[in-house]
Write a protein that holds these residues in place. Structure first.
Motif, PDB file in Angstrom:
ATOM      1  N   LEU A   1       0.835  -1.204   0.000  1.00 45.85           N
ATOM      2  CA  LEU A   1       0.000   0.000   0.000  1.00 45.85           C
ATOM      3  C   LEU A   1       0.867   1.250   0.000  1.00 45.85           C
ATOM      4  O   LEU A   1       0.560   2.243  -0.682  1.00 45.85           O
ATOM      5  CB  LEU A   1      -0.931  -0.018   1.212  1.00 45.85           C
ATOM      6  CG  LEU A   1      -1.896   1.176   1.372  1.00 45.85           C
ATOM      7  CD1 LEU A   1      -2.786   1.335   0.152  1.00 45.85           C
ATOM      8  CD2 LEU A   1      -2.736   1.004   2.637  1.00 45.85           C
ATOM      9  N   ASN A   2       1.950   1.210   0.732  1.00 42.25           N
ATOM     10  CA  ASN A   2       2.863   2.359   0.769  1.00 42.25           C
ATOM     11  C   ASN A   2       3.450   2.625  -0.618  1.00 42.25           C
ATOM     12  O   ASN A   2       3.596   3.775  -1.041  1.00 42.25           O
ATOM     13  CB  ASN A   2       3.995   2.098   1.760  1.00 42.25           C
ATOM     14  CG  ASN A   2       4.253   3.278   2.674  1.00 42.25           C
ATOM     15  OD1 ASN A   2       3.741   4.373   2.486  1.00 42.25           O
ATOM     16  ND2 ASN A   2       5.071   3.039   3.690  1.00 42.25           N
ATOM     17  N   ASP A   3       3.761   1.564  -1.336  1.00 42.95           N
ATOM     18  CA  ASP A   3       4.341   1.712  -2.672  1.00 42.95           C
ATOM     19  C   ASP A   3       3.338   2.259  -3.673  1.00 42.95           C
ATOM     20  O   ASP A   3       3.732   2.878  -4.673  1.00 42.95           O
ATOM     21  CB  ASP A   3       4.866   0.361  -3.170  1.00 42.95           C
ATOM     22  CG  ASP A   3       6.080  -0.119  -2.386  1.00 42.95           C
ATOM     23  OD1 ASP A   3       6.746   0.729  -1.750  1.00 42.95           O
ATOM     24  OD2 ASP A   3       6.352  -1.341  -2.392  1.00 42.95           O
ATOM     25  N   ARG A   4       2.051   2.039  -3.430  1.00 36.58           N
ATOM     26  CA  ARG A   4       1.016   2.406  -4.407  1.00 36.58           C
ATOM     27  C   ARG A   4       0.449   3.808  -4.191  1.00 36.58           C
ATOM     28  O   ARG A   4      -0.420   4.231  -4.946  1.00 36.58           O
ATOM     29  CB  ARG A   4      -0.123   1.381  -4.345  1.00 36.58           C
ATOM     30  CG  ARG A   4       0.265   0.020  -4.913  1.00 36.58           C
ATOM     31  CD  ARG A   4      -0.878  -0.965  -4.788  1.00 36.58           C
ATOM     32  NE  ARG A   4      -0.555  -2.225  -5.465  1.00 36.58           N
ATOM     33  CZ  ARG A   4      -1.340  -3.303  -5.442  1.00 36.58           C
ATOM     34  NH1 ARG A   4      -2.500  -3.263  -4.767  1.00 36.58           N
ATOM     35  NH2 ARG A   4      -0.988  -4.397  -6.075  1.00 36.58           N
ATOM     36  N   GLN A   5       0.905   4.496  -3.179  1.00 41.04           N
ATOM     37  CA  GLN A   5       0.424   5.863  -2.956  1.00 41.04           C
ATOM     38  C   GLN A   5       1.571   6.708  -2.439  1.00 41.04           C
ATOM     39  O   GLN A   5       2.516   6.203  -1.831  1.00 41.04           O
ATOM     40  CB  GLN A   5      -0.776   5.888  -1.986  1.00 41.04           C
ATOM     41  CG  GLN A   5      -0.503   5.363  -0.588  1.00 41.04           C
ATOM     42  CD  GLN A   5       0.106   6.411   0.330  1.00 41.04           C
ATOM     43  OE1 GLN A   5      -0.347   7.554   0.347  1.00 41.04           O
ATOM     44  NE2 GLN A   5       1.123   6.028   1.093  1.00 41.04           N
TER      45      GLN A   5
END
Length: 582
Positions: A407-411
């Protein structure tokens, strides 16, 4: 419609006025027929499916209704149109104020109150209690030893009964609604809440409102029309006290604009704070009261609080500090702290999601934190021993951390910190293996079991947990739930000393029922050199707004942005947590 009260007068308000007239007339030994007429009229109004205010607005003749008649119809119309009833004012004016309090005592109706007044001259609760203790009441016709015993029991219950109070967030909508209600009155120029509410105390036992208005505003009467009002305790031209349906009392004070600051000062600070400032003023030859600051007969300040404090040689003292805990001396020395604000907070370090016992998904909570303008947010799911919270064991936690990384990588709106609310087990160990703890950016650790341990083993339990370099923040450190669970027994001085030595932070948990640490303990932690964190422990998006409650608690503890870790950037925060793992 201009001839009508600004807001419709409810049937309950009309019925209460008629019932009060009946009670007071009966005490006066008025004609029984008139008393029965008012009581019957009150029953008709309460039992009506239609609003009497609506009937008046439509021009209907209330006298045509069974049980009303011409006299009652006129009084009801007066109350609906003006918001007040002159005849009730007249009857109240000739009745001793304490008699109305006697009527509120269980088992004492108008006849018995009249008998006590006529037989023993009793007009107050204090006089009644004195007569009961001397066994004088049993000699009044219509009473006896059993009745006297019941009255004594009622009086003792009255003394034991706790003052109704609510948590601060429950008081807020009431204060806002009352403020809007009063601000709509023509002629009102200012409304302000004072007391415990303005000082941001954890609980509020009464609402104090100050109103500045022109002579014809009739603000005290308008408070009686507020839909949440249950009963009137006292009323005068300058002040009215009512009890709301939830049991909370409201005191409204009418204040001239030139004295508004002085009155706000007097009704905001604790009694000790107000007394200390008054003594300080007196030493300078000044008199300070609710009207203002005076040198002789000349008023020199009072319109604003800032003006008042400056006139007696003090810096302005924020409402949250007004508890007489050294703030007056600090103001005199120019040493008041620049208190923490919500704008100083750069992230929330304690948040739950639907993965355990939260409502909203991790993505929803992250997006909500970004909307608050935060730079970072920590997802802190429970661990396995917290079964009631659906805590995660090591394998499930590992998979959860994988998803957080994804999730961190996607936002890129906000940095998501990998954390967990790790249970401190009975033996002081942490409820996750080291291989999982090493993956976390930091941990929030807490006690969720064995609250009943005595102080020595509970203290040792926490100290052993602090020995683990993975413990970063001790969450809700005393375990209290306001009005539901007392703090667990612990030697807090030893906890503070250990936290300072080991660079463990303590949390001010902003959940309203926790507010843990308390303001007193949070200040003690700061004074002991312990770093603090203000966090919401949010379980749904809306609870992220609890940050302002935590900040309020921090302000009451004299904390500045320097004292609170999550006012720092993530890089600075990371360096602080790294100290623990060296």
């Amino acid at each position: 419609m201009d001839a009508f009260a600004k807001e419709p007068v409810s049937n309950g308000r009309i019925a209460a006025a008629l019932e009060e007239i009946a009670d007071l007339l009966e005490i006066e030994d008025e004609n029984a027929f008139r008393v029965r007429a008012y009581r019957h009229g009150a029953r008709v109004v309460r039992g009506s499916a239609r609003g009497f205010a609506d009937m008046v607005a439509l021009g209907e003749d209330l006298a045509d209704l069974p049980g009303i008649g011409t006299s009652l119809a006129e009084k009801i119309e007066e109350l609906v149109r003006t918001g007040r009833l002159a005849y009730l004012d007249q009857v109240e004016g000739r009745t001793a104020p304490g008699l109305r309090e006697l009527l509120g005592l269980p088992g004492l109706g108008p006849r018995k109150v009249k008998a006590l007044r006529d037989g023993l001259g009793i007009t107050t609760l204090e006089q009644l209690e004195s007569a009961v203790m001397r066994s004088r009441v049993r000699g009044v016709p219509g009473f006896g030893a059993k009745t006297e015993a019941r009255i004594l029991a009622s009086l003792e219950h009255l003394h034991r009964r706790p003052v109704p109070h609510v948590l601060w967030p429950a008081a807020e909508p009431l204060v806002l609604a009352l403020t809007r209600h009063m601000e709509r009155i023509p002629g009102v120029t200012r409304v302000a809440a004072a007391g415990d509410y303005r000082r941001l105390r954890e609980t509020v036992d009464r609402i104090e409102l100050l109103v500045a208005a022109g002579r014809d505003a009739r603000a005290t009467e308008r408070l009686l029309e507020y839909e949440g009002t249950d009963r009137v305790v006292s009323r005068s031209a300058k002040r009215v006290k009512v009890v709301l349906r939830n049991g909370l009392s409201v005191d409204l004070h009418m204040v001239p604009a030139r004295s508004f600051g002085a009155a706000l000062f007097a009704h905001t600070g604790s009694d000790d704070h107000v007394a200390t400032v008054r003594r300080f003023a007196s030493k300078q030859g000044l008199a300070l009261d609710e009207r203002g600051v005076f040198r002789g007969d000349a008023r020199i300040a009072g319109r604003t609080e800032r003006e008042l404090y400056e006139s007696v040689g003090l810096g302005y003292i924020e409402p949250e500090l007004r508890e007489d805990r050294g703030e007056v001396e600090a103001a005199r020395a120019g040493a008041l702290p620049e208190l923490l604000t919500v704008a100083d907070i750069r992230g929330d370090l304690h948040v739950h999601t639907s993965v355990t016992n939260g409502r909203d998904s991790p993505r929803a909570m992250v997006d909500a934190a970004a909307e608050h303008g935060y730079e970072y947010v920590a997802i802190t799911e429970h661990t396995a021993s917290a079964r009631v919270s659906h805590g995660l064991d090591a394998e499930r936690m590992a998979r959860h951390l994988d998803r957080i990384e994804l999730l961190n990588d996607r936002q890129d709106r906000i940095r998501i910190l990998k954390s967990a609310e790790v249970d401190i087990l009975k033996d002081g160990s942490l409820d996750l293996p080291r291989r999982i703890l090493d993956r976390l950016d930091f941990t929030v650790s807490a006690i969720h079991s064995y609250f009943d341990l005595s102080a020595a083993p509970q203290t040792e339990r926490i100290l052993r947990a602090m020995d683990d370099p993975h413990l970063s923040i001790l969450a809700h450190p005393t375990g209290r739930l306001i009005d539901r669970r007392d703090p667990y027994a612990v030697d807090f001085e030893r906890i503070l000393a250990a936290a300072a030595e080991r660079h463990c932070a303590l949390e001010i948990n902003a959940q309203p029922e926790r507010c843990d640490l308390s303001d007193v303990l949070a200040r003690a932690a700061r004074d002991a050199g312990v770093a603090l964190v203000v966090a919401t422990d949010a379980h749904r998006k809306e609870q992220l707004d609890f940050m302002r409650l935590g900040v309020g608690q921090a302000r009451r503890a004299w904390l500045t942005a320097h004292d609170v870790l999550n006012t720092r950037s993530w890089k600075d925060l990371e360096r602080f947590f790294a100290q623990r793992r060296r």
